[in-house]
Motif scaffolding. Structure first.
Motif, mmCIF file in Angstrom:
data_model
loop_
_atom_site.group_PDB
_atom_site.id
_atom_site.type_symbol
_atom_site.label_atom_id
_atom_site.label_comp_id
_atom_site.label_asym_id
_atom_site.label_seq_id
_atom_site.Cartn_x
_atom_site.Cartn_y
_atom_site.Cartn_z
ATOM 1 N N ARG A 372 30.742 -9.971 55.800
ATOM 2 C CA ARG A 372 30.164 -10.612 56.987
ATOM 3 C C ARG A 372 31.004 -11.810 57.424
ATOM 4 O O ARG A 372 30.519 -12.927 57.543
ATOM 5 C CB ARG A 372 28.728 -11.059 56.722
ATOM 6 C CG ARG A 372 27.802 -9.929 56.300
ATOM 7 C CD ARG A 372 26.444 -10.477 55.953
ATOM 8 N NE ARG A 372 25.547 -9.433 55.476
ATOM 9 C CZ ARG A 372 24.320 -9.666 55.019
ATOM 10 N NH1 ARG A 372 23.865 -10.913 54.962
ATOM 11 N NH2 ARG A 372 23.558 -8.679 54.609
ATOM 12 N N LYS A 373 32.282 -11.558 57.643
ATOM 13 C CA LYS A 373 33.189 -12.641 58.009
ATOM 14 C C LYS A 373 32.797 -13.308 59.320
ATOM 15 O O LYS A 373 33.107 -14.483 59.530
ATOM 16 C CB LYS A 373 34.621 -12.101 58.109
ATOM 17 C CG LYS A 373 35.197 -11.647 56.770
ATOM 18 C CD LYS A 373 36.640 -11.208 56.923
ATOM 19 C CE LYS A 373 37.217 -10.782 55.573
ATOM 20 N NZ LYS A 373 38.642 -10.367 55.692
ATOM 21 N N TRP A 374 32.120 -12.562 60.181
ATOM 22 C CA TRP A 374 31.732 -13.139 61.464
ATOM 23 C C TRP A 374 30.751 -14.300 61.279
ATOM 24 O O TRP A 374 30.674 -15.194 62.132
ATOM 25 C CB TRP A 374 31.086 -12.062 62.348
ATOM 26 C CG TRP A 374 29.797 -11.507 61.778
ATOM 27 C CD1 TRP A 374 29.652 -10.446 60.945
ATOM 28 C CD2 TRP A 374 28.474 -12.017 62.021
ATOM 29 N NE1 TRP A 374 28.332 -10.235 60.639
ATOM 30 C CE2 TRP A 374 27.582 -11.187 61.286
ATOM 31 C CE3 TRP A 374 27.962 -13.060 62.778
ATOM 32 C CZ2 TRP A 374 26.204 -11.391 61.299
ATOM 33 C CZ3 TRP A 374 26.589 -13.276 62.784
ATOM 34 C CH2 TRP A 374 25.721 -12.448 62.052
ATOM 35 N N MET A 375 30.033 -14.324 60.144
ATOM 36 C CA MET A 375 29.036 -15.373 59.928
ATOM 37 C C MET A 375 29.677 -16.729 59.645
ATOM 38 O O MET A 375 29.039 -17.766 59.834
ATOM 39 C CB MET A 375 28.103 -14.988 58.778
ATOM 40 C CG MET A 375 27.261 -13.761 59.065
ATOM 41 S SD MET A 375 26.034 -13.427 57.775
ATOM 42 C CE MET A 375 24.931 -14.812 57.985
ATOM 43 N N LYS A 376 30.923 -16.730 59.179
ATOM 44 C CA LYS A 376 31.591 -18.011 58.934
ATOM 45 C C LYS A 376 32.471 -18.436 60.110
ATOM 46 O O LYS A 376 33.192 -19.424 60.020
ATOM 47 C CB LYS A 376 32.427 -17.935 57.659
ATOM 48 C CG LYS A 376 33.617 -16.997 57.709
ATOM 49 C CD LYS A 376 34.290 -16.936 56.348
ATOM 50 C CE LYS A 376 35.557 -16.090 56.396
ATOM 51 N NZ LYS A 376 36.615 -16.744 57.163
ATOM 52 N N SER A 377 32.381 -17.688 61.200
ATOM 53 C CA SER A 377 33.149 -18.016 62.397
ATOM 54 C C SER A 377 32.621 -19.296 63.047
ATOM 55 O O SER A 377 31.416 -19.553 63.041
ATOM 56 C CB SER A 377 33.071 -16.854 63.393
ATOM 57 O OG SER A 377 33.540 -17.250 64.656
ATOM 58 N N PRO A 378 33.504 -20.130 63.613
ATOM 59 C CA PRO A 378 33.031 -21.318 64.331
ATOM 60 C C PRO A 378 32.165 -20.974 65.533
ATOM 61 O O PRO A 378 31.324 -21.780 65.944
ATOM 62 C CB PRO A 378 34.331 -22.017 64.757
ATOM 63 C CG PRO A 378 35.381 -20.966 64.695
ATOM 64 C CD PRO A 378 34.966 -20.036 63.602
ATOM 65 N N TYR A 379 32.340 -19.770 66.078
ATOM 66 C CA TYR A 379 31.501 -19.344 67.201
ATOM 67 C C TYR A 379 30.078 -19.052 66.724
ATOM 68 O O TYR A 379 29.112 -19.334 67.450
ATOM 69 C CB TYR A 379 32.100 -18.107 67.871
ATOM 70 C CG TYR A 379 33.443 -18.349 68.502
ATOM 71 C CD1 TYR A 379 33.543 -18.930 69.765
ATOM 72 C CD2 TYR A 379 34.624 -18.019 67.830
ATOM 73 C CE1 TYR A 379 34.784 -19.157 70.342
ATOM 74 C CE2 TYR A 379 35.861 -18.240 68.399
ATOM 75 C CZ TYR A 379 35.931 -18.817 69.663
ATOM 76 O OH TYR A 379 37.157 -19.051 70.228
ATOM 77 N N ALA A 380 29.939 -18.514 65.516
ATOM 78 C CA ALA A 380 28.602 -18.265 64.972
ATOM 79 C C ALA A 380 27.867 -19.580 64.745
ATOM 80 O O ALA A 380 26.674 -19.705 65.046
ATOM 81 C CB ALA A 380 28.708 -17.473 63.670
ATOM 82 N N PHE A 381 28.587 -20.565 64.204
ATOM 83 C CA PHE A 381 27.965 -21.877 63.991
ATOM 84 C C PHE A 381 27.605 -22.517 65.332
ATOM 85 O O PHE A 381 26.551 -23.138 65.470
ATOM 86 C CB PHE A 381 28.913 -22.773 63.205
ATOM 87 C CG PHE A 381 28.310 -24.092 62.806
ATOM 88 C CD1 PHE A 381 27.412 -24.165 61.760
ATOM 89 C CD2 PHE A 381 28.634 -25.260 63.477
ATOM 90 C CE1 PHE A 381 26.848 -25.374 61.381
ATOM 91 C CE2 PHE A 381 28.089 -26.474 63.119
ATOM 92 C CZ PHE A 381 27.190 -26.529 62.059
#
Length: 726
Positions: A372-381
C-alpha cells in the motif's frame, strides 16, 4: 591566542620577504609621507611587543627607552597580522557604506512585493473562487462537497509544486536556515532559485486552501533565498564572494522576511535574532533594521493599498480607550500571570502534539513502505488533512468564525466590543454556542489542525495560527474575568475599573506565540502588529511567565524541536550550568588518524575508507606528533582519483610505474595540498568557548594540542551529542 578565549590559539604564518618588497610600505608615524626607503625593523619576542593603535594599514608597535626598546614605531611588515587586519577590514571598507545598504534595501523591497503579491493572490484570487463555488448551491451537503473539493485541489497543487520543482521548499524553512546560520554548509537546493519559485507557488495554495497554516515562517526562508540570489547578480558579486559577509546577510534576510510578512520592523529584527541565531554580531544590527524597515514600509503600503486604504496603518486595528483610561490593578496583574502560566502549559502540549504527529506519520510510512505504497504518499496525507479541515471548519458545522483566516480572526478577538455585537465583527456567529462555547471551539479546532497541518509536504508556517490560538485563549480569560469581577471593580484591588476582554486577547496572543517559539520578542511583534501599547506591562509579565513554564515542561521550542526531529546538524545552545566545568580534554577524540611525511597513495586510499573526517591533521613524525597543518578530505579525494587514473595508465603501459606513483607531503602549509590549521585548542579550553568558536568560525572540527603536539580532535557531531546529553 584569541581575544577573550583562554586556551585557544591561532597560528600566524610568516610572509616571505620577497612578497613584502612588492607591497607598499606601511608609514611610520615619524616618517615622511609616500617614502619608499626600506626601514630596519626590530625583532623582539612576541610577549615584549606592545600594540598601541590600529593604523590605517595595520598594527604599529611602540618601544620605550626604559626597557631598552626602540622609540620609533616600526611597521613589522614581516608579520602577517598586517595582512590579517586588512582582510578583516576589507568586507566593510571596500564595499563602502552605501553599497551593502543598497543591496539590503533592494532585497527588502523585492521580498515585500512578493509578500503583498501572495496576499492578493490568496484574498482576491483563491478565496473569491471558494466563495463562488459555495454559492453554486444552497444545500449544505453539496456545499460541504464543494468546500472539501476546493481544499483537496489547492493542497494537491501545493504538494505538486513542492514535489516537482524543489523538495527543499517544504515546511517553513526556519529549521534549515537556522542550521545554516549555526555554521553548517547549506543543504542542496535550500538557497537556490528553483526553491524560491516552489516556495512562493506552494505557499499561495497552502494558505489559500484554508488549512491552518501561515506565511510568516516561509517568508523567513524566502528572505534568505532572495538575499542569496540577488547577491549572484554582477552588481553585488563582491558580497557573494565574501563568505563571512554572506553569512551575515542570510541573517539579515531572516529579519527582512519577518518584516515582509508582519509589517513589524523592530519585532521582525528581534524575532529573527531569537529564532535563528545562537550568537549575533552587533555590527549586523544596522543592516537588519535597514532591511526590515524597508520590507515593512513597502509591505504595509502595498497591503493596505490593495484593501483600499493606502497608508501605513498596522495590519490589525484596535480602538481601546486612549488618554490614560486603562490602568491595571494588583489583582488583574495576578490574572495576567495566571494566564501566562496556563498558556505555557498549553504551549508545551502543542509542541508535544506536533512531535507525536510527526513520529506517528513516519512510523505509518515505514509500516506501509512495501505494501500500500500509496498510503505513504504526501498526496494521501494532504487528502487526510483536507478532510479533517473541512469537517472542523465548514461554516455549517461550528460557524463562520471557524473559517476565518488567522489575522481576520485576530481582528475580532482584539475588538474592544463584545462578541455579542455582531455589527462590528467579521464573523456574526461567535455567540451561537454562547461566547465561551464559540471561543472554545475556535481554539480547539485551531489547536489540533495547526499541530498536524504543519507536517504537510508543502510550504507553510505556524506563527499566524498560534497567534490566533493565543488570542482565543486570552479572550476566554478576559470574558471570564469581566463577568466574575465586574461587581468588584470599585475594590482597591481593581483600580483599573472595567476589564476589557480584547486586551486579554492581545496578551494571550503574544504569550502563546512566545511560549511555543521560546521568544520574548513575540510581545514586540504584537505591539507593532496592533499599534497597541497600553498593554505593554501585562503582555511582558504574561509572556515571561508563559516562556518560563513552557521551558520547564519542554526544553526546546517548536523550531529547535523540529531541528532535532529532522536530524539536522544544528549545534544547539548550551543551557546547563554543568557545562562550565567541562574542558576540551573531556570531550576530545584520542587516537586520531593523521598524515605523516612519506605518505603513499595507498595510505590515502586506506585513510579515506576508514574515516569520515572532513580534514586530516598532518604531523612531523609519529614520535613528536607536532601539528604542521591539515589536508582537506576533498583534496585527498582528488589525490585518490589521480592515483586510480595513474594505475590505469600503468596497466595500459602509457607511463612507467616509477614515474606514476610519486607522491609526498610538503614540510609546511603550501596552500595547495596542505592548509594552515585555522585554530588550535588547548586541552583546558572550556566547552563554552569551544561552542562559541565552532559557531562563529563555522568549524567542522578542531584539533587539541599541547605545545604544538597533537593530542586529539573535537568534531561538531561529537559536540552536538554531548550538549544534547546534558
Amino acid at each position: 591566542g584569541m581575544e577573550g578565549t583562554e586556551g585557544a590559539s591561532i597560528e600566524i604564518p610568516m610572509i616571505p620577504l620577497e612578497d613584502l618588497k612588492k607591497s607598499d610600505p606601511i608609514e611610520s608615524p615619524r616618517s615622511p609621507r609616500n617614502t619608499r626607503r626600506a626601514r630596519k625593523t626590530v625583532s623582539l619576542p612576541r610577549d615584549q611587543r606592545r600594540p598601541t593603535k590600529l593604523s590605517k594599514n595595520g598594527f604599529t608597535w611602540k618601544y620605550d627607552k626604559e626597557n631598552n626598546r626602540s622609540e620609533e614605531s616600526n611597521s613589522l611588515r614581516n608579520l602577517s597580522i598586517l595582512k590579517i587586519t586588512n582582510n578583516l577590514q576589507e568586507p566593510f571598507s571596500r564595499y563602502k557604506f552605501g553599497y551593502t545598504t543598497l543591496y539590503i534595501t533592494i532585497v527588502g523591497i523585492i521580498v515585500a512585493t512578493i509578500g503583498a503579491f501572495v496576499d492578493v493572490c490568496i484574498t482576491f484570487g483563491l478565496w473569491k473562487v471558494r466563495n463562488l463555488m459555495l454559492g453554486w448551491s444552497g444545500e449544505p451537503a453539496i456545499q460541504f462537497i464543494l468546500f472539501l473539493l476546493f481544499l483537496v485541489v489547492t493542497l494537491f497543487i501545493g504538494v505538486f509544486s513542492t514535489q516537482k520543482i524543489s523538495l527543499a521548499s517544504s515546511g517553513s524553512g526556519i529549521p534549515e536556515v537556522k542550521t545554516i546560520l549555526s555554521g553548517n554548509p547549506p543543504p542542496p537546493l535550500i538557497l537556490e532559485i528553483k526553491t524560491l519559485i516552489a516556495k512562493v507557488i506552494g505557499l499561495i495554495f497552502a494558505v489559500g486552501s484554508g488549512a491552518s497554516l501561515g506565511k510568516v515562517g516561509p517568508f523567513v526562508h524566502i528572505g534568505a533565498l532572495i538575499i542569496n540570489n540577488v547577491a549572484k547578480l554582477g552588481l553585488f558579486k563582491k558580497i557573494k564572494a565574501n563568505k563571512q559577509l554572506m553569512q551575515q546577510m542570510l541573517g539579515v534576510g531572516c529579519a527582512i522576511g519577518y518584516g515582509a510578512s508582519l509589517g513589524t520592523p523592530i519585532g521582525g529584527v528581534l524575532l529573527s535574532i531569537e529564532v535563528t541565531s545562537t550568537y549575533y554580531a552587533l555590527r549586523n544590527y544596522w543592516y537588519s533594521f535597514v532591511g526590515a524597515l524597508a520590507s515593512s514600509v513597502v509591505y504595509r503600503y502595498l497591503h493596505n493599498s490593495a484593501w483600499g486604504q493606502p497608508g501605513f496603518r498596522p495590519l490589525i486595528q484596535t480602538h481601546f480607550p486612549v488618554g490614560g483610561n486603562i490602568n491595571f490593578g494588583l489583582m488583574e496583574l495576578f490574572i495576567f500571570v495566571l494566564l501566562g502560566a496556563v498558556l505555557g502549559v498549553l504551549a508545551a502540549i502543542f509542541i508535544k502534539m506536533n512531535e507525536r504527529a510527526l513520529l506517528w506519520w513516519r512510523n505509518f510510512q515505514k509500516k506501509h513502505q512495501k505494501k500500500r505504497k500509496w498510503m505513504k504518499s504526501p498526496y494521501a496525507f494532504a487528502f487526510g488533512i483536507a478532510l479533517l479541515t473541512a469537517v472542523m471548519t465548514f461554516p455549517h458545522v461550528f460557524g463562520n468564525y471557524n473559517t476565518l483566516p488567522a489575522f481576520v480572526a485576530l481582528s475580532d478577538l482584539f475588538s474592544e466590543h463584545s462578541l455579542n455585537d455582531a455589527s462590528s465583527l467579521n464573523a456574526k456567529d461567535w455567540n451561537d454556542f454562547t461566547i465561551y462555547g464559540g471561543l472554545f471551539m475556535f481554539v480547539a479546532t485551531r489547536f489540533i489542525l495547526t499541530a498536524v497541518s504543519s507536517l504537510l509536504a508543502l510550504p507553510g508556517g505556524i506563527y499566524a495560527p498560534i497567534l490566533s490560538i493565543g488570542g482565543g485563549l486570552g479572550r476566554i480569560f478576559g470574558e471570564f474575568a469581566a463577568l466574575v469581577f465586574a461587581k468588584l471593580s470599585d475594590n482597591f484591588l481593581f483600580e483599573a475599573g472595567t476589564i476589557i476582554p480584547g486586551g486579554y486577547a492581545i496578551v494571550g496572543a503574544a504569550s502563546f506565540a512566545a511560549a511555543v517559539t521560546h521568544t520574548h520578542s513575540s510581545a514586540v511583534v504584537i505591539f507593532e502588529l496592533t499599534g497597541q501599547l497600553q498593554y505593554v506591562l501585562p503582555t511582558l509579565i504574561a509572556t515571561s511567565t508563559a516562556i518560563a513554564v513552557a521551558k520547564k515542561l519542554h526544553r526546546l521550542g517548536i523550531y529547535d524541536n523540529l531541528i532535532k526531529l529532522k536530524g539536522l546538524p544544528y549545534l544547539p545552545d548550551i543551557t546547563k550550568e554543568g557545562a562550565f566545568d567541562i574542558k576540551a580534554k573531556d570531550v576530545m577524540q584520542v587516537g586520531v588518524k593523521y598524515v605523516v611525511k612519506g605518505f603513499a597513495y595507498e595510505d590515502v586510499v586506506k585513510l579515506l575508507q576508514e574515516t569520515d573526517y572532513p580534514s586530516f591533521p598532518v604531523v612531523d613524525s609519529p614520535d613528536t606528533m607536532i601539528l604542521l597543518g591539515i589536508v582537506e578530505r576533498a583534496t585527498f579525494e582528488k589525490v585518490q582519483a589521480e592515483y586510480f587514473q595513474k594505475r590505469r595508465d600503468v596497466q595500459k603501459n602509457l607511463v612507467q610505474a616509477t614515474d606514476a606513483f610519486k607522491f609526498d607531503i610538503p614540510d609546511s602549509p603550501d596552500g595547495n595540498l596542505m592548509q594552515t590549521v585555522p585554530i588550535q585548542l588547548s586541552e583546558d579550553t572550556p566547552l563554552m568557548q569551544i561552542h562559541q568558536v565552532f559557531i562563529t568560525m563555522r568549524l567542522p572540527s578542531a584539533y587539541v594540542t599541547r605545545n604544538g603536539r597533537l593530542l586529539g580532535r573535537v568534531s561538531r557531531g561529537d559536540l552536538k551529542r554531548i550538549i544534547e546529553a546534558m
